[in-house]
Design a protein around this motif. Structure first.
Motif, PDB file in Angstrom:
ATOM      1  N   ARG A  83      43.305  41.046  53.568  1.00  0.00           N
ATOM      2  CA  ARG A  83      43.832  40.305  52.415  1.00  0.00           C
ATOM      3  C   ARG A  83      43.343  38.868  52.416  1.00  0.00           C
ATOM      4  NH1 ARG A  83      49.886  42.615  53.073  1.00  0.00           N
ATOM      5  NH2 ARG A  83      49.564  44.580  51.968  1.00  0.00           N
ATOM      6  N   TYR A  84      43.398  38.230  53.579  1.00  0.00           N
ATOM      7  CA  TYR A  84      42.963  36.833  53.683  1.00  0.00           C
ATOM      8  C   TYR A  84      41.481  36.698  53.322  1.00  0.00           C
ATOM      9  CZ  TYR A  84      41.509  32.416  55.680  1.00  0.00           C
ATOM     10  OH  TYR A  84      40.948  31.165  55.847  1.00  0.00           O
ATOM     11  N   LEU A  85      40.646  37.546  53.900  1.00  0.00           N
ATOM     12  CA  LEU A  85      39.206  37.460  53.676  1.00  0.00           C
ATOM     13  C   LEU A  85      38.842  37.782  52.224  1.00  0.00           C
ATOM     14  CD1 LEU A  85      38.156  39.081  57.038  1.00  0.00           C
ATOM     15  CD2 LEU A  85      37.744  36.694  56.379  1.00  0.00           C
ATOM     16  N   ASN A  86      39.487  38.774  51.650  1.00  0.00           N
ATOM     17  CA  ASN A  86      39.248  39.085  50.241  1.00  0.00           C
ATOM     18  C   ASN A  86      39.700  37.933  49.343  1.00  0.00           C
ATOM     19  OD1 ASN A  86      37.969  41.684  50.188  1.00  0.00           O
ATOM     20  ND2 ASN A  86      39.900  42.572  50.862  1.00  0.00           N
ATOM     21  N   ALA A  87      40.810  37.306  49.683  1.00  0.00           N
ATOM     22  CA  ALA A  87      41.292  36.157  48.909  1.00  0.00           C
ATOM     23  C   ALA A  87      40.312  34.991  49.010  1.00  0.00           C
ATOM     24  CB  ALA A  87      42.684  35.747  49.376  1.00  0.00           C
ATOM     25  N   ARG A  88      39.767  34.770  50.216  1.00  0.00           N
ATOM     26  CA  ARG A  88      38.769  33.707  50.379  1.00  0.00           C
ATOM     27  C   ARG A  88      37.554  33.989  49.500  1.00  0.00           C
ATOM     28  NH1 ARG A  88      39.871  28.927  52.608  1.00  0.00           N
ATOM     29  NH2 ARG A  88      37.652  28.748  52.961  1.00  0.00           N
ATOM     30  N   ALA A  89      37.104  35.226  49.481  1.00  0.00           N
ATOM     31  CA  ALA A  89      35.950  35.600  48.669  1.00  0.00           C
ATOM     32  C   ALA A  89      36.226  35.344  47.186  1.00  0.00           C
ATOM     33  CB  ALA A  89      35.587  37.066  48.894  1.00  0.00           C
ATOM     34  N   GLN A  90      37.420  35.709  46.733  1.00  0.00           N
ATOM     35  CA  GLN A  90      37.757  35.552  45.323  1.00  0.00           C
ATOM     36  C   GLN A  90      38.010  34.100  44.937  1.00  0.00           C
ATOM     37  OE1 GLN A  90      37.360  38.073  43.183  1.00  0.00           O
ATOM     38  NE2 GLN A  90      36.670  39.157  45.011  1.00  0.00           N
ATOM     39  N   SER A  91      38.320  33.249  45.908  1.00  0.00           N
ATOM     40  CA  SER A  91      38.643  31.855  45.607  1.00  0.00           C
ATOM     41  C   SER A  91      37.405  30.971  45.468  1.00  0.00           C
ATOM     42  CB  SER A  91      39.559  31.276  46.691  1.00  0.00           C
ATOM     43  OG  SER A  91      38.838  31.066  47.896  1.00  0.00           O
ATOM     44  N   LEU A  92      36.241  31.491  45.803  1.00  0.00           N
ATOM     45  CA  LEU A  92      35.024  30.682  45.741  1.00  0.00           C
ATOM     46  C   LEU A  92      34.616  30.415  44.297  1.00  0.00           C
ATOM     47  CD1 LEU A  92      33.040  32.396  48.604  1.00  0.00           C
ATOM     48  CD2 LEU A  92      34.095  30.128  48.649  1.00  0.00           C
ATOM     49  N   PRO A  93      34.004  29.264  44.036  1.00  0.00           N
ATOM     50  CA  PRO A  93      33.554  28.954  42.686  1.00  0.00           C
ATOM     51  C   PRO A  93      32.498  29.939  42.191  1.00  0.00           C
ATOM     52  CG  PRO A  93      33.431  27.001  44.099  1.00  0.00           C
ATOM     53  CD  PRO A  93      33.740  28.177  44.978  1.00  0.00           C
ATOM     54  N   GLY A  94      32.382  30.026  40.883  1.00  0.00           N
ATOM     55  CA  GLY A  94      31.388  30.918  40.304  1.00  0.00           C
ATOM     56  C   GLY A  94      31.969  32.276  40.040  1.00  0.00           C
ATOM     57  N   ASP A  95      31.185  33.089  39.399  1.00  0.00           N
ATOM     58  CA  ASP A  95      31.637  34.436  39.039  1.00  0.00           C
ATOM     59  C   ASP A  95      31.528  35.366  40.237  1.00  0.00           C
ATOM     60  OD1 ASP A  95      32.093  33.728  36.404  1.00  0.00           O
ATOM     61  OD2 ASP A  95      30.022  34.141  35.843  1.00  0.00           O
ATOM     62  N   PRO A  96      32.611  36.096  40.553  1.00  0.00           N
ATOM     63  CA  PRO A  96      32.506  37.087  41.619  1.00  0.00           C
ATOM     64  C   PRO A  96      31.629  38.247  41.159  1.00  0.00           C
ATOM     65  CG  PRO A  96      34.667  37.192  40.596  1.00  0.00           C
ATOM     66  CD  PRO A  96      33.934  36.032  39.967  1.00  0.00           C
ATOM     67  N   PRO A  97      31.059  38.988  42.107  1.00  0.00           N
ATOM     68  CA  PRO A  97      30.229  40.127  41.717  1.00  0.00           C
ATOM     69  C   PRO A  97      31.084  41.184  41.010  1.00  0.00           C
ATOM     70  CG  PRO A  97      30.586  40.110  44.085  1.00  0.00           C
ATOM     71  CD  PRO A  97      31.177  38.845  43.535  1.00  0.00           C
ATOM     72  N   PRO A  98      30.490  41.972  40.108  1.00  0.00           N
ATOM     73  CA  PRO A  98      31.262  42.998  39.411  1.00  0.00           C
ATOM     74  C   PRO A  98      31.814  44.020  40.389  1.00  0.00           C
ATOM     75  CG  PRO A  98      28.921  43.127  38.822  1.00  0.00           C
ATOM     76  CD  PRO A  98      29.101  41.947  39.720  1.00  0.00           C
ATOM     77  N   ALA A  99      33.042  44.473  40.138  1.00  0.00           N
ATOM     78  CA  ALA A  99      33.681  45.476  40.995  1.00  0.00           C
ATOM     79  C   ALA A  99      33.024  46.817  40.772  1.00  0.00           C
ATOM     80  CB  ALA A  99      35.178  45.542  40.682  1.00  0.00           C
ATOM     81  N   GLY A 100      32.999  47.607  41.854  1.00  0.00           N
ATOM     82  CA  GLY A 100      32.505  48.970  41.711  1.00  0.00           C
ATOM     83  C   GLY A 100      31.219  49.139  42.305  1.00  0.00           C
TER      84      GLY A 100
END
Length: 100
Positions: A83-100
């Protein structure tokens, strides 16, 4: 030589040749992590990509940091770490990669 100390995940802080990563620059720490990457004992450990992600985050390399945080999360067997690592990934600036 890889050493353990009292801090970090699971009671292990990673150091190389008696040096902790906290006393070096991000560039120097990246070199130390490269030394660790060849150690088979860390092949599937989530701490190595998490440490790389943090260094890339410090350098403003958001895409590389996000990918490394997601890799670390996928390697972790600990739900709280995931959860922590996924939250860190999502908190970074810019668009996250598309899911899937």
């Amino acid at each position: 030589m890889i050493t353990g100390s009292g801090g970090g995940w699971g009671g292990w802080g990673v150091g190389v040749r008696g040096r902790g990563l906290g006393s070096t620059s991000p560039a120097d720490a990246g070199g130390l992590l490269a030394d660790l990457a060849g150690d088979s004992r860390l092949a599937d450990d989530p701490r190595l990509p998490a440490a790389r992600a943090h260094l890339w985050e410090l350098e403003g390399e958001w895409v590389a940091a996000r990918e490394a945080y997601l890799m670390a999360a996928s390697r972790s067997t600990n739900l709280a770490q995931q959860r922590y690592l996924n939250a860190r990934a999502q908190s970074l600036p810019g668009d996250p990669p598309p899911a899937g």
